[in-house]
Motif scaffolding. Structure first.
Motif, PDB file in Angstrom:
ATOM      1  N   VAL A 123       0.857  -1.175   0.000  1.00 19.81           N
ATOM      2  CA  VAL A 123       0.000   0.000   0.000  1.00 19.81           C
ATOM      3  C   VAL A 123       0.900   1.233   0.000  1.00 19.81           C
ATOM      4  CG1 VAL A 123      -1.766   1.316   1.229  1.00 19.81           C
ATOM      5  CG2 VAL A 123      -1.853  -1.186   1.227  1.00 19.81           C
ATOM      6  N   ILE A 124       0.744   2.074  -0.998  1.00 16.83           N
ATOM      7  CA  ILE A 124       1.537   3.296  -1.097  1.00 16.83           C
ATOM      8  C   ILE A 124       0.648   4.463  -0.680  1.00 16.83           C
ATOM      9  CG2 ILE A 124       2.887   4.788  -2.623  1.00 16.83           C
ATOM     10  CD1 ILE A 124       3.384   2.328  -4.373  1.00 16.83           C
TER      11      ILE A 124
ATOM     12  N   LEU B 150      -2.089  10.667  -1.970  1.00 14.63           N
ATOM     13  CA  LEU B 150      -2.773   9.382  -1.872  1.00 14.63           C
ATOM     14  C   LEU B 150      -3.261   8.926  -3.241  1.00 14.63           C
ATOM     15  CD1 LEU B 150      -3.663   7.249   0.195  1.00 14.63           C
ATOM     16  CD2 LEU B 150      -5.807   8.506   0.457  1.00 14.63           C
ATOM     17  N   TYR B 151      -3.765   9.857  -4.032  1.00 16.97           N
ATOM     18  CA  TYR B 151      -4.200   9.556  -5.400  1.00 16.97           C
ATOM     19  C   TYR B 151      -3.005   9.089  -6.228  1.00 16.97           C
ATOM     20  CZ  TYR B 151      -5.935  10.454 -10.161  1.00 16.97           C
ATOM     21  OH  TYR B 151      -6.270  10.346 -11.490  1.00 16.97           O
ATOM     22  N   ASN B 152      -1.879   9.794  -6.094  1.00 18.08           N
ATOM     23  CA  ASN B 152      -0.691   9.404  -6.849  1.00 18.08           C
ATOM     24  C   ASN B 152      -0.171   8.040  -6.409  1.00 18.08           C
ATOM     25  OD1 ASN B 152      -0.798  11.759  -8.287  1.00 18.08           O
ATOM     26  ND2 ASN B 152       0.783  12.808  -7.114  1.00 18.08           N
ATOM     27  N   GLY B 153      -0.317   7.729  -5.119  1.00 14.16           N
ATOM     28  CA  GLY B 153       0.054   6.405  -4.647  1.00 14.16           C
ATOM     29  C   GLY B 153      -0.813   5.327  -5.265  1.00 14.16           C
TER      30      GLY B 153
ATOM     31  N   MET C 189       0.251   2.039  -7.564  1.00 19.19           N
ATOM     32  CA  MET C 189      -0.126   0.657  -7.240  1.00 19.19           C
ATOM     33  C   MET C 189      -0.846  -0.017  -8.399  1.00 19.19           C
ATOM     34  SD  MET C 189      -1.261   0.642  -3.227  1.00 19.19           S
ATOM     35  CE  MET C 189      -2.409   2.024  -3.349  1.00 19.19           C
ATOM     36  N   THR C 190      -1.676   0.736  -9.106  1.00 21.34           N
ATOM     37  CA  THR C 190      -2.447   0.155 -10.203  1.00 21.34           C
ATOM     38  C   THR C 190      -1.694   0.193 -11.526  1.00 21.34           C
ATOM     39  OG1 THR C 190      -3.518   2.283 -10.692  1.00 21.34           O
ATOM     40  CG2 THR C 190      -4.619   0.821  -9.117  1.00 21.34           C
ATOM     41  N   GLY C 191      -0.576   0.929 -11.562  1.00 26.15           N
ATOM     42  CA  GLY C 191       0.162   1.052 -12.815  1.00 26.15           C
ATOM     43  C   GLY C 191      -0.558   1.906 -13.834  1.00 26.15           C
ATOM     44  N   ASN C 192      -1.538   2.685 -13.381  1.00 21.40           N
ATOM     45  CA  ASN C 192      -2.330   3.515 -14.295  1.00 21.40           C
ATOM     46  C   ASN C 192      -1.682   4.882 -14.435  1.00 21.40           C
ATOM     47  OD1 ASN C 192      -4.230   4.894 -15.748  1.00 21.40           O
ATOM     48  ND2 ASN C 192      -5.879   4.680 -14.258  1.00 21.40           N
ATOM     49  N   THR C 193      -0.928   5.085 -15.496  1.00 24.37           N
ATOM     50  CA  THR C 193      -0.265   6.371 -15.722  1.00 24.37           C
ATOM     51  C   THR C 193      -1.037   7.243 -16.711  1.00 24.37           C
ATOM     52  OG1 THR C 193       1.077   5.406 -17.505  1.00 24.37           O
ATOM     53  CG2 THR C 193       1.990   5.365 -15.267  1.00 24.37           C
ATOM     54  N   GLN C 194      -2.159   6.750 -17.203  1.00 29.68           N
ATOM     55  CA  GLN C 194      -2.919   7.495 -18.211  1.00 29.68           C
ATOM     56  C   GLN C 194      -4.105   8.242 -17.612  1.00 29.68           C
ATOM     57  OE1 GLN C 194      -1.626   7.572 -21.277  1.00 29.68           O
ATOM     58  NE2 GLN C 194      -0.027   6.219 -20.475  1.00 29.68           N
TER      59      GLN C 194
END
Length: 419
Positions: free
Chosen positions: A188-189, A201-204, A208-213
């Motif tokens: 958990v980041i 927290l959103y950026n963490g 974690m999800t690998g969602n960069t888009q």
């Protein structure tokens, strides 16, 4: 509070900053490249710096490094934790040099900036200048500091953002590092790094999800104040002004921490908290605004009204310790005298005052001779300042020509009360 590791600037000066001087957790996750990661266990890419410094008779040619344990430190002059690690890495380099360990620090700073820096900061091992950033790309560096260890066979055996002696010694003794036992608990980041106005927290969650888009938070008007999930942190902050928007983020701060930040106070010594509230809070602000002062006013209003508290000032005479410069010298300069690339070789007088107040619970002030001054910090670099006791700090300041005097002065302190 992590704020003390940055140069201390008044809120009125924040809008002139072009770069957020954030601390460790933020710096480590700022993306630099999007190349695929080099993997542990693979053959280490060769390095080809365009310029070298402090290398002595050490050649960086692959044949010359064969059979050596190589520690690569990717860094930059603007990176606070990178610079803070040099004294410790100097010691490790000297201690393990005879055991075939070679330290190499690689930066992409321009030639003049780097050379200015090296005049002010002691680095006892080899420094390489990667002008075209090819070495950064080959090692898939995504943040700084980035540390690698290459074993005697030229294989990557470690990658991280900090090097301990225990880790290095394991490679010296075994030529590798035993794999860690992975926990079955999902990672958990809580803080994925941030710029002012972004939600850590959103950026963490993105990490974690690998969602960069996903959409960037800076496009959304927001003022969030919430209890922090990052309760083991000592707090970090960032601020910026972009076009006509102001961004401010404070992650995991107590009420005292946040009010110190909002009112640009030296430390929490200046605040008496009469509210039974030891919670830590996150503050995220991103709105169209023409000044930091207005943004700060909005945040304070939301905080005091939402928690039903008041923040009042009290003026009275108190005993204080006043610092002054006995005689001008080259170790104490104004910001205008900074050479490009050397800002991390200096610590603001405000940071010394803050640390002394936190350690002694007493008031410290700088007179006009030290107002906004920067102190050459070699011998009291960030990590040493963080761990120092009051006597050590005072002794260091005296070596810079600073004297301390006990006085009684009328000062303004603050109190947090329940409304």
């Amino acid at each position: 509070m992590l704020r003390k590791l940055n140069d201390k600037l008044p809120l009125s000066a924040m809008k002139t900053l072009k770069i957020n001087h954030l601390f460790l957790s933020t710096l480590l996750f700022l993306p630099l490249f999007s190349y695929s990661q080099v993997q542990l266990g693979m053959k280490a890419p060769e390095i080809h710096p365009e310029g070298t410094y402090n290398c002595g008779n050490i050649s960086l040619q692959p044949e010359s490094l064969k059979g050596k344990i190589v520690v690569l430190d990717f860094w930059a002059t603007w990176c606070s934790p990178c610079v803070a690690a040099f004294p410790e890495n100097n010691e490790l380099s000297a201690k393990y040099k005879d055991k075939g360990v070679v330290f190499i620090a690689i930066t992409d700073d321009p030639k003049e900036k780097l050379e200015n820096f090296l005049k002010k900061v002691k680095i006892d091992f080899c420094v390489g200048r990667d002008d075209d950033q090819q070495d950064f790309k080959n090692y898939s560096v995504t943040g700084r500091p980035a540390m690698f260890i290459i074993n005697r066979d030229g294989i990557l055996v470690y990658r991280g953002n900090h090097l301990t002696e225990e880790t290095l010694l394991e490679v010296v003794n075994t030529n590798g590092i035993a794999p860690e036992q992975k926990s079955s608990r999902p990672e958990v980041i809580l803080n994925g790094g941030f710029r002012g106005g972004e939600d850590p927290l959103y950026n963490g969650m993105k990490m974690m999800t690998g969602n960069t888009q996903s959409c960037t938070p800076e496009l959304i008007d927001q003022l969030i104040i919430r209890p922090s999930l990052e309760t083991n942190s000592t707090g970090s902050f960032g601020y910026r002004m972009k076009q006509d928007h102001v961004g401010i983020t404070y992650s995991s701060g107590t009420l005292e921490d946040i009010f110190v930040f909002l009112h640009d106070l030296p430390s929490t010594v200046w605040i008496a908290n009469m509210v039974n509230d030891s919670c830590r809070y996150d503050v995220i602000y991103w709105r169209k605004n023409d000044s930091f002062e207005k943004a700060v006013s909005e945040i304070e209003h939301a905080l005091t009204s939402g928690l039903s508290i008041t923040f009042d000032s009290i003026s009275e005479k108190r005993p204080v310790t006043v610092l002054s410069l006995n005689k001008s010298n080259g170790s104490v300069i104004s910001p205008e005298q900074l050479e490009e690339g050397t800002d991390k070789a200096y610590t603001s007088i405000g940071n010394f005052l803050t640390k002394l107040e936190e350690l002694t619970n007493q008031f410290y002030l700088a007179d006009d001779s030290l107002k906004d001054k920067l102190i050459h910090n070699q011998g009291m670099e960030w990590k040493k300042l963080h761990d120092a006791n009051p006597a050590e700090i005072i002794d260091f300041l005296k070596t810079r020509g600073i004297v301390l005097k006990q006085e009684t002065r009328a000062i303004t302190t603050y109190i947090i009360r329940k409304n």
